[in-house]
Design an enzyme around this catalytic site. Sequence first.
Site, short mmCIF file in Angstrom:
data_model
loop_
_atom_site.label_atom_id
_atom_site.label_comp_id
_atom_site.label_asym_id
_atom_site.label_seq_id
_atom_site.Cartn_x
_atom_site.Cartn_y
_atom_site.Cartn_z
N TRP A 106 1.11 -1.26 0.18
CA TRP A 106 0.10 0.16 0.37
C TRP A 106 0.73 0.97 -0.51
O TRP A 106 0.29 2.42 -0.48
CB TRP A 106 -0.96 -0.11 1.29
CG TRP A 106 -0.52 0.34 2.01
CD1 TRP A 106 0.01 -0.47 3.02
CD2 TRP A 106 -0.53 1.66 2.78
NE1 TRP A 106 0.32 0.92 4.64
CE2 TRP A 106 -0.08 2.05 3.90
CE3 TRP A 106 -1.26 3.20 2.06
CZ2 TRP A 106 0.27 3.19 4.67
CZ3 TRP A 106 -0.85 4.07 3.16
CH2 TRP A 106 -0.68 4.56 4.30
N HIS A 163 1.93 10.20 7.14
CA HIS A 163 1.87 10.39 8.41
C HIS A 163 1.14 10.84 8.81
O HIS A 163 0.81 10.37 10.12
CB HIS A 163 3.02 10.36 9.11
CG HIS A 163 3.51 10.39 10.67
ND1 HIS A 163 3.99 8.85 11.24
CD2 HIS A 163 3.06 10.43 11.96
CE1 HIS A 163 3.50 8.72 12.47
NE2 HIS A 163 3.14 9.48 12.63
N TYR A 184 -2.87 9.47 11.96
CA TYR A 184 -3.26 10.35 13.09
C TYR A 184 -5.29 11.03 12.02
O TYR A 184 -5.58 10.56 13.12
CB TYR A 184 -3.19 11.69 13.27
CG TYR A 184 -1.40 10.90 14.21
CD1 TYR A 184 -2.01 10.81 15.09
CD2 TYR A 184 -0.52 11.34 13.13
CE1 TYR A 184 -0.51 10.61 15.80
CE2 TYR A 184 0.33 10.76 13.97
CZ TYR A 184 0.42 9.79 15.84
OH TYR A 184 1.62 10.01 16.14
N SER A 212 -13.67 9.58 23.60
CA SER A 212 -13.74 11.12 24.81
C SER A 212 -15.54 11.27 24.65
O SER A 212 -15.84 11.53 25.87
CB SER A 212 -13.80 12.31 23.99
OG SER A 212 -12.25 12.07 24.15
N LYS A 257 -3.69 12.33 26.67
CA LYS A 257 -5.10 11.91 26.53
C LYS A 257 -5.20 10.61 27.58
O LYS A 257 -6.73 10.96 27.59
CB LYS A 257 -5.15 11.44 24.57
CG LYS A 257 -5.79 12.61 24.42
CD LYS A 257 -5.70 12.29 22.44
CE LYS A 257 -7.01 12.94 22.34
NZ LYS A 257 -7.41 14.10 22.86
N ARG A 314 8.58 -8.50 6.78
CA ARG A 314 6.98 -8.34 6.85
C ARG A 314 7.15 -8.46 4.90
O ARG A 314 8.08 -9.07 4.10
CB ARG A 314 6.99 -7.05 7.01
CG ARG A 314 7.09 -5.49 6.50
CD ARG A 314 6.84 -4.65 6.82
NE ARG A 314 5.35 -4.03 6.84
CZ ARG A 314 5.55 -2.66 6.50
NH1 ARG A 314 6.13 -2.19 6.54
NH2 ARG A 314 4.01 -2.57 6.08
#
Lengths: 388, 531
Positions: free
Chosen positions: B142, B254, B258, B269, B332, B451
């Site tokens: 990917w 990167h 997120y 939350s 968090k 991998r």
Amino acid sequence: MQRSPDRRRCDSLSPARALKSGLAIAALCVIPCVSIADAIDMRPGVTELSQRIQQIHHMSFWVCVVVGIVVFGAMFYTMFAHSRSRNPEPADFSENTQIEIIWTVIPVLILVGMAIPATSALRDIENNEDSDLTIVVTGSQWKWHYRYLDAPISFYSLMATPQEQVQNLQPKGEFYLLDVDNPLVLPTNKKVRFLVTSDDVIHSWWVPDLAVKQDAIPGFINEAWARVPVTGVFRGQCAELCGLDHAYMPVVVDVRPEDEFDAWIEEQRLAAELAGEAAVAARAKTWTMDELLPIGEEVFVTHCATCHERDGEGQGAKYPALNRGVITTGPIEGHIDQVMNGKAGTEMQAWAPQLSDLEIAAVITYERNSWDNALGDIVQPLTIYEAR
Amino acid sequence: MVAHVETGHAPRNRFIAFASRWLLTTNHKEIGTLYLCLSFGLFFIAGAMAMMMRIELFEPGIQVIDPLIYNQVLTLHGLVMVFGAVMPAFVGLANWMIPLMIGAPDMALPRLNNFSFWILPFAFLILLSSLFMEGGAPNFGWTFYAPLSTTYGPPSTDFFILGVHLMGISSILGAINIIVTIVNLRAPGMTYMKMPLFVWTWFITAFLLIMVMPVLAGCVTMMLTDRHFGTSFFEAAGGGDPVMFQHIFWFFGHPEVYIMILPGFGIASQIIPTFARKKLFGYHSMVYATAAIAFLSFIVWGHHMFTTGMPLFAELFFMYATMLIAVPTGVKVFNWVATMWRGSMTFETPMLFAIGFVMMFTIGGFSGLMLALVPADVQYHDTYFVVAHFHYVLYPGAIFGTMAAVYYWLPKWCGNMYDERLGKIHFWTATFAVNLTFFPMHFTGLAGMPRRIPDYSMQFADFNMVSSVGSWLLGLTQVLFLYIVIKTVRGGEKATDEVWEGAEGLEWTVPSPAPLHTFDTPPVIGDGDHR
């Protein structure tokens, strides 16, 4: 990983050895635990750096374990103690600046503590100066090539595990997929510098026990180094996806005492001379079909069959069939050109630098006279020599 | 429509009505449902691919799929999971919940919303059709590193490039829509610092998307011109630079990581305070921590490339920056624990998934911290340790987060309660199977298994067998999830408007199931209300 078993020698039966045997039996009860710990740990390797890296791994692992115990402990405690049945009235707080500052600052301190040994080890890993010996490592699909800059020696290193083991037709050997025809030979206690590059796509040269993993990138020459204090055979694999046979390009390093290493270098020098003489002799001779076919078949199975398949039927459009193929049944000049110079932009590589005149002549003869191909052509080594 | 039923063409007309309703809808709830259904379907396709790989990896040797097919399956598993399962699931949740949570009648740009969804099925049709093409599907992972994907890529690479472009357009339009909605359509009195955390995390995620998806688009366009128009961006022989590909890819890649976790943070939350019956601890620091993580995600891309021959200075910079991410992430996790602390907790299925999310995501965070240390990364890089790491943040992270959200909000969407007993069985079996599948991968990686290989040496055999068995069980548990969702949609105990007794927020003030149009008149938020 596998250090050669020949390092462990038991020459005679003595009381000391009997005692050792007794201890060994006692140890049998402990071994399961120890071997489990080994099986799930990073391998310590054999160089000073690989062992330092393992220590860094242990340090960060135990930091995580301790933090994990604290955080998960708090979570499990609160799930147990503050469930509705035990604590029907929830507390009413949702801010506490002091504690938020504390749990921001403490992690920063822990991280600084981890960064210090990591930084110092990294500086040593990247210090490629003052090497005693330099070796150029070149990856190509799907083999490694080694060139000793300090001696006129260079060779290809291919996986030696037979296809029958891969296809489950034979039982798998101890070093299944981790065995090569020509291992890289190194001396002990010398700082060896590796210059790593590639001929086609990106590969990665990795030997876990030497803690060397360096990407082989076309157009780049990357540096890495190792100083191995012990003898033994160390095995690794290509670590960057490089196409069809990425799983089948192992790295094997054979570390020998310095005098044995020097003797090996001398041996290789002689062998290169002999090969040169054999090549001259091969050119002088006119070969028959019966002589060339078995040689050609061997070359085909080792180098060509991974893509074009042993029955010459290929694998779809990407790896075309040689049986009744356009080139293998076309003009012979085209066939020779394709094998010697490869096809740009595909995985069909130039074999001229990799194989001898005789091998190229034999494999072309084999391809033109096997399966349904029966052109009756015989290619002589001299023709290949002149085409170079 | 009633008139048509009488003419005797009912089935056909009903089909047209049905198709045009879903094709032309501009309603945020319907589009949210479409996103979630598409994501669910693609999740099963990509999951089946993972199970195919685990069948091949059950034992050493080549048994079922040969390397040629393995590399294609591997590539599509990654691409479809990232772009087809996780991202559309979060966008679907955003569509459903953001207008409900901020008191808006719909998304700000409803027709754009329809367009950004309907691009996606075609993008994946194009991508998956490559499986049946001459030369096979993309087979370069990917991450599609050049030159394996450019000079050496199969002909279907061009379809892959087109597919990625379409997905990128969809994501960018979706992100614009979310930002415009949040900025303009908040109910009177809902200041930024009163927005629910799920809205906040999506607000930040949307900015990440707008910033990095064009970078990905540029990256695949450079591939396209390298392949067909004689350029040499990534071709060393033409003076190009294959390492530059990785810099560009990971500058997208990167933050993308997120993008796939921040909405999950938002979901946890929302859920944890509800079932702890206590306000979220440290709301402000949660918002700041999310923003800090988003910022840091732009300056750590080099940690994917420690073995490419980076200079020492760059390695040190990326190592320190990466380690820093542990600080806001830690904040968090501590805040979630503090929210639970001295609450009055019950453990319904959404809560179980949220707690599972926090714990197992933290395990993935730990291995991420270990990977940040460059010397150790030399040994971890491109091994199964990395595979274990990112599956721990994605499966019990992003995917458990999504499942928690589905259990939490499904009663609001369809008006029925899910079967609590089955939900708990789903949670416990999935948690067991996730760990059985991915935990042993840490060990095979540390032992030295690279991998992306279809075949491995004998020493890795035992743990691979365990992982394979775990993965099949994991696949089965998700079939149970599908059953639970269908059963809930079709019927069941009626949900109340509030659904959960401890729940706060505007979405619980509308009826269950939520009518097609809500908040035609905006609610007014007082000083002390909602968060």
